[in-house]
Design a protein around this motif. Sequence first.
Motif, PDB file in Angstrom:
ATOM      1  N   HIS A   1      -6.078   5.289  -1.572  1.00  0.00           N
ATOM      2  CA  HIS A   1      -5.062   4.331  -1.110  1.00  0.00           C
ATOM      3  C   HIS A   1      -4.505   4.724   0.255  1.00  0.00           C
ATOM      4  O   HIS A   1      -4.084   3.852   1.025  1.00  0.00           O
ATOM      5  CB  HIS A   1      -3.951   4.216  -2.152  1.00  0.00           C
ATOM      6  CG  HIS A   1      -4.336   3.419  -3.354  1.00  0.00           C
ATOM      7  ND1 HIS A   1      -4.120   2.067  -3.463  1.00  0.00           N
ATOM      8  CD2 HIS A   1      -4.984   3.781  -4.498  1.00  0.00           C
ATOM      9  CE1 HIS A   1      -4.591   1.627  -4.622  1.00  0.00           C
ATOM     10  NE2 HIS A   1      -5.121   2.659  -5.269  1.00  0.00           N
ATOM     11  N   SER A   2      -4.523   6.018   0.551  1.00  0.00           N
ATOM     12  CA  SER A   2      -4.101   6.460   1.889  1.00  0.00           C
ATOM     13  C   SER A   2      -5.075   5.975   2.948  1.00  0.00           C
ATOM     14  O   SER A   2      -4.675   5.615   4.067  1.00  0.00           O
ATOM     15  CB  SER A   2      -3.994   7.991   1.942  1.00  0.00           C
ATOM     16  OG  SER A   2      -2.960   8.465   1.105  1.00  0.00           O
TER      17      SER A   2
ATOM     18  N   VAL B   1       0.566   4.224  -2.785  1.00  0.00           N
ATOM     19  CA  VAL B   1       0.381   5.643  -2.455  1.00  0.00           C
ATOM     20  C   VAL B   1       1.492   6.479  -3.086  1.00  0.00           C
ATOM     21  O   VAL B   1       1.237   7.536  -3.674  1.00  0.00           O
ATOM     22  CB  VAL B   1       0.360   5.853  -0.920  1.00  0.00           C
ATOM     23  CG1 VAL B   1       0.395   7.342  -0.591  1.00  0.00           C
ATOM     24  CG2 VAL B   1      -0.882   5.214  -0.313  1.00  0.00           C
ATOM     25  N   GLN B   2       2.720   5.999  -2.979  1.00  0.00           N
ATOM     26  CA  GLN B   2       3.852   6.737  -3.543  1.00  0.00           C
ATOM     27  C   GLN B   2       3.745   6.843  -5.061  1.00  0.00           C
ATOM     28  O   GLN B   2       3.979   7.905  -5.637  1.00  0.00           O
ATOM     29  CB  GLN B   2       5.163   6.065  -3.161  1.00  0.00           C
ATOM     30  CG  GLN B   2       6.402   6.832  -3.622  1.00  0.00           C
ATOM     31  CD  GLN B   2       7.683   6.240  -3.085  1.00  0.00           C
ATOM     32  OE1 GLN B   2       7.671   5.276  -2.329  1.00  0.00           O
ATOM     33  NE2 GLN B   2       8.808   6.826  -3.465  1.00  0.00           N
TER      34      GLN B   2
ATOM     35  N   GLN C   1       0.828  -1.208   0.000  1.00  0.00           N
ATOM     36  CA  GLN C   1       0.000   0.000   0.000  1.00  0.00           C
ATOM     37  C   GLN C   1       0.862   1.258   0.000  1.00  0.00           C
ATOM     38  O   GLN C   1       0.523   2.254  -0.643  1.00  0.00           O
ATOM     39  CB  GLN C   1      -0.934  -0.016   1.208  1.00  0.00           C
ATOM     40  CG  GLN C   1      -2.025  -1.067   1.101  1.00  0.00           C
ATOM     41  CD  GLN C   1      -2.848  -1.205   2.373  1.00  0.00           C
ATOM     42  OE1 GLN C   1      -2.364  -0.918   3.471  1.00  0.00           O
ATOM     43  NE2 GLN C   1      -4.078  -1.672   2.241  1.00  0.00           N
ATOM     44  N   LEU C   2       1.967   1.216   0.710  1.00  0.00           N
ATOM     45  CA  LEU C   2       2.901   2.340   0.692  1.00  0.00           C
ATOM     46  C   LEU C   2       3.404   2.600  -0.720  1.00  0.00           C
ATOM     47  O   LEU C   2       3.483   3.757  -1.173  1.00  0.00           O
ATOM     48  CB  LEU C   2       4.088   2.047   1.623  1.00  0.00           C
ATOM     49  CG  LEU C   2       3.918   2.368   3.103  1.00  0.00           C
ATOM     50  CD1 LEU C   2       5.082   1.790   3.905  1.00  0.00           C
ATOM     51  CD2 LEU C   2       3.829   3.874   3.328  1.00  0.00           C
TER      52      LEU C   2
ATOM     53  N   CYS D   1       1.031   9.265  -6.020  1.00  0.00           N
ATOM     54  CA  CYS D   1       1.461  10.608  -5.662  1.00  0.00           C
ATOM     55  C   CYS D   1       2.432  11.156  -6.707  1.00  0.00           C
ATOM     56  O   CYS D   1       2.314  12.308  -7.144  1.00  0.00           O
ATOM     57  CB  CYS D   1       2.122  10.597  -4.288  1.00  0.00           C
ATOM     58  SG  CYS D   1       2.578  12.238  -3.664  1.00  0.00           S
TER      59      CYS D   1
ATOM     60  N   VAL E   1      -4.545   8.814  -4.580  1.00  0.00           N
ATOM     61  CA  VAL E   1      -3.698   8.939  -3.380  1.00  0.00           C
ATOM     62  C   VAL E   1      -4.565   8.918  -2.138  1.00  0.00           C
ATOM     63  O   VAL E   1      -4.258   8.238  -1.150  1.00  0.00           O
ATOM     64  CB  VAL E   1      -2.857  10.239  -3.423  1.00  0.00           C
ATOM     65  CG1 VAL E   1      -2.172  10.481  -2.071  1.00  0.00           C
ATOM     66  CG2 VAL E   1      -1.811  10.163  -4.521  1.00  0.00           C
ATOM     67  N   TYR E   2      -5.667   9.657  -2.188  1.00  0.00           N
ATOM     68  CA  TYR E   2      -6.601   9.715  -1.063  1.00  0.00           C
ATOM     69  C   TYR E   2      -7.174   8.327  -0.745  1.00  0.00           C
ATOM     70  O   TYR E   2      -7.154   7.880   0.410  1.00  0.00           O
ATOM     71  CB  TYR E   2      -7.732  10.689  -1.395  1.00  0.00           C
ATOM     72  CG  TYR E   2      -8.938  10.582  -0.488  1.00  0.00           C
ATOM     73  CD1 TYR E   2      -8.892  11.038   0.819  1.00  0.00           C
ATOM     74  CD2 TYR E   2     -10.130  10.019  -0.955  1.00  0.00           C
ATOM     75  CE1 TYR E   2      -9.994  10.925   1.666  1.00  0.00           C
ATOM     76  CE2 TYR E   2     -11.237   9.913  -0.130  1.00  0.00           C
ATOM     77  CZ  TYR E   2     -11.164  10.362   1.176  1.00  0.00           C
ATOM     78  OH  TYR E   2     -12.252  10.248   1.998  1.00  0.00           O
TER      79      TYR E   2
ATOM     80  N   ASN F   1      -6.820   3.196   2.771  1.00  0.00           N
ATOM     81  CA  ASN F   1      -6.518   1.777   2.947  1.00  0.00           C
ATOM     82  C   ASN F   1      -5.263   1.584   3.798  1.00  0.00           C
ATOM     83  O   ASN F   1      -5.203   0.689   4.646  1.00  0.00           O
ATOM     84  CB  ASN F   1      -6.326   1.108   1.587  1.00  0.00           C
ATOM     85  CG  ASN F   1      -7.606   1.051   0.782  1.00  0.00           C
ATOM     86  OD1 ASN F   1      -8.699   1.067   1.339  1.00  0.00           O
ATOM     87  ND2 ASN F   1      -7.488   0.993  -0.536  1.00  0.00           N
ATOM     88  N   LEU F   2      -4.277   2.424   3.556  1.00  0.00           N
ATOM     89  CA  LEU F   2      -3.040   2.373   4.333  1.00  0.00           C
ATOM     90  C   LEU F   2      -3.304   2.646   5.803  1.00  0.00           C
ATOM     91  O   LEU F   2      -2.800   1.943   6.689  1.00  0.00           O
ATOM     92  CB  LEU F   2      -2.049   3.402   3.774  1.00  0.00           C
ATOM     93  CG  LEU F   2      -0.683   3.515   4.463  1.00  0.00           C
ATOM     94  CD1 LEU F   2       0.122   2.246   4.275  1.00  0.00           C
ATOM     95  CD2 LEU F   2       0.083   4.718   3.904  1.00  0.00           C
ATOM     96  N   GLU F   3      -4.143   3.635   6.078  1.00  0.00           N
ATOM     97  CA  GLU F   3      -4.472   3.993   7.460  1.00  0.00           C
ATOM     98  C   GLU F   3      -5.183   2.850   8.170  1.00  0.00           C
ATOM     99  O   GLU F   3      -4.901   2.543   9.325  1.00  0.00           O
ATOM    100  CB  GLU F   3      -5.330   5.264   7.468  1.00  0.00           C
ATOM    101  CG  GLU F   3      -5.405   5.988   8.813  1.00  0.00           C
ATOM    102  CD  GLU F   3      -6.516   5.443   9.699  1.00  0.00           C
ATOM    103  OE1 GLU F   3      -6.492   5.700  10.910  1.00  0.00           O
ATOM    104  OE2 GLU F   3      -7.395   4.741   9.157  1.00  0.00           O
TER     105      GLU F   3
END
Length: 223
Positions: free
Chosen positions: A40-41, A25-26, A21-22, A29, A37-38, A43-45
Amino acid sequence: MTKFLDTLDKIGRLDKKLQEQLASVQWFCENGSIYEVYLHSLNLEETVERLVLLTRVLPAYTGVRNAKLEVEHRIKDCIPVEIGFTEERWFCLRIPALLPKKAGGSADYIRSFLYPAMRAFFEKRPPVRYQDCVLIYRHVYDRARPERKMRDHDNIEINMVSDIVAMYVMPDDSPAVCSHYYCSTAGQEERTEVYVVPKKEFPIWLAMENTMPDEGVELYEKR
């Protein structure tokens, strides 16, 4: 050690998912896809939330005495919940995050740090019971992010906080005992403030709300 190994395995799988996931997001971005980005962020959270919950129970599975207590101490250091009474003798709680968190497992996450904090505060204090009161949620959002002003008031996270607060300062949080009030304001740092105020004194709190300092009103250990 079966539970320990099973939990360790879950952590390993989530860690792999976190790395993926990191990378997503990268990538989005760097390619300017802000909405992706929003998404996937988020999901990351959620993955990080689940990782936190699993790693918190891991020390206890070793069987070492006082492992749970040591974890609670570390949570307290990492998430500084402020609890006390205002000069007007109103109960106040400050959580260094906006609610709701809107992520899987976030209610458990909130319970894991808020309940020990409340228990520790009232451990050596006489019980407090506000009757016919108003339970107030004041959402302080970062003024640099005005889109955070809009909060969802009907959610499991706020219900969780209400239940824990009621456990220590009210008979319960039913309509027969208290009314609910929600508001938002801009500040330097995001947080959630919870007040329990006698209903007859609510107009006083309301008049004071616009002049509350950025860092929050001063809190005292005794009512």
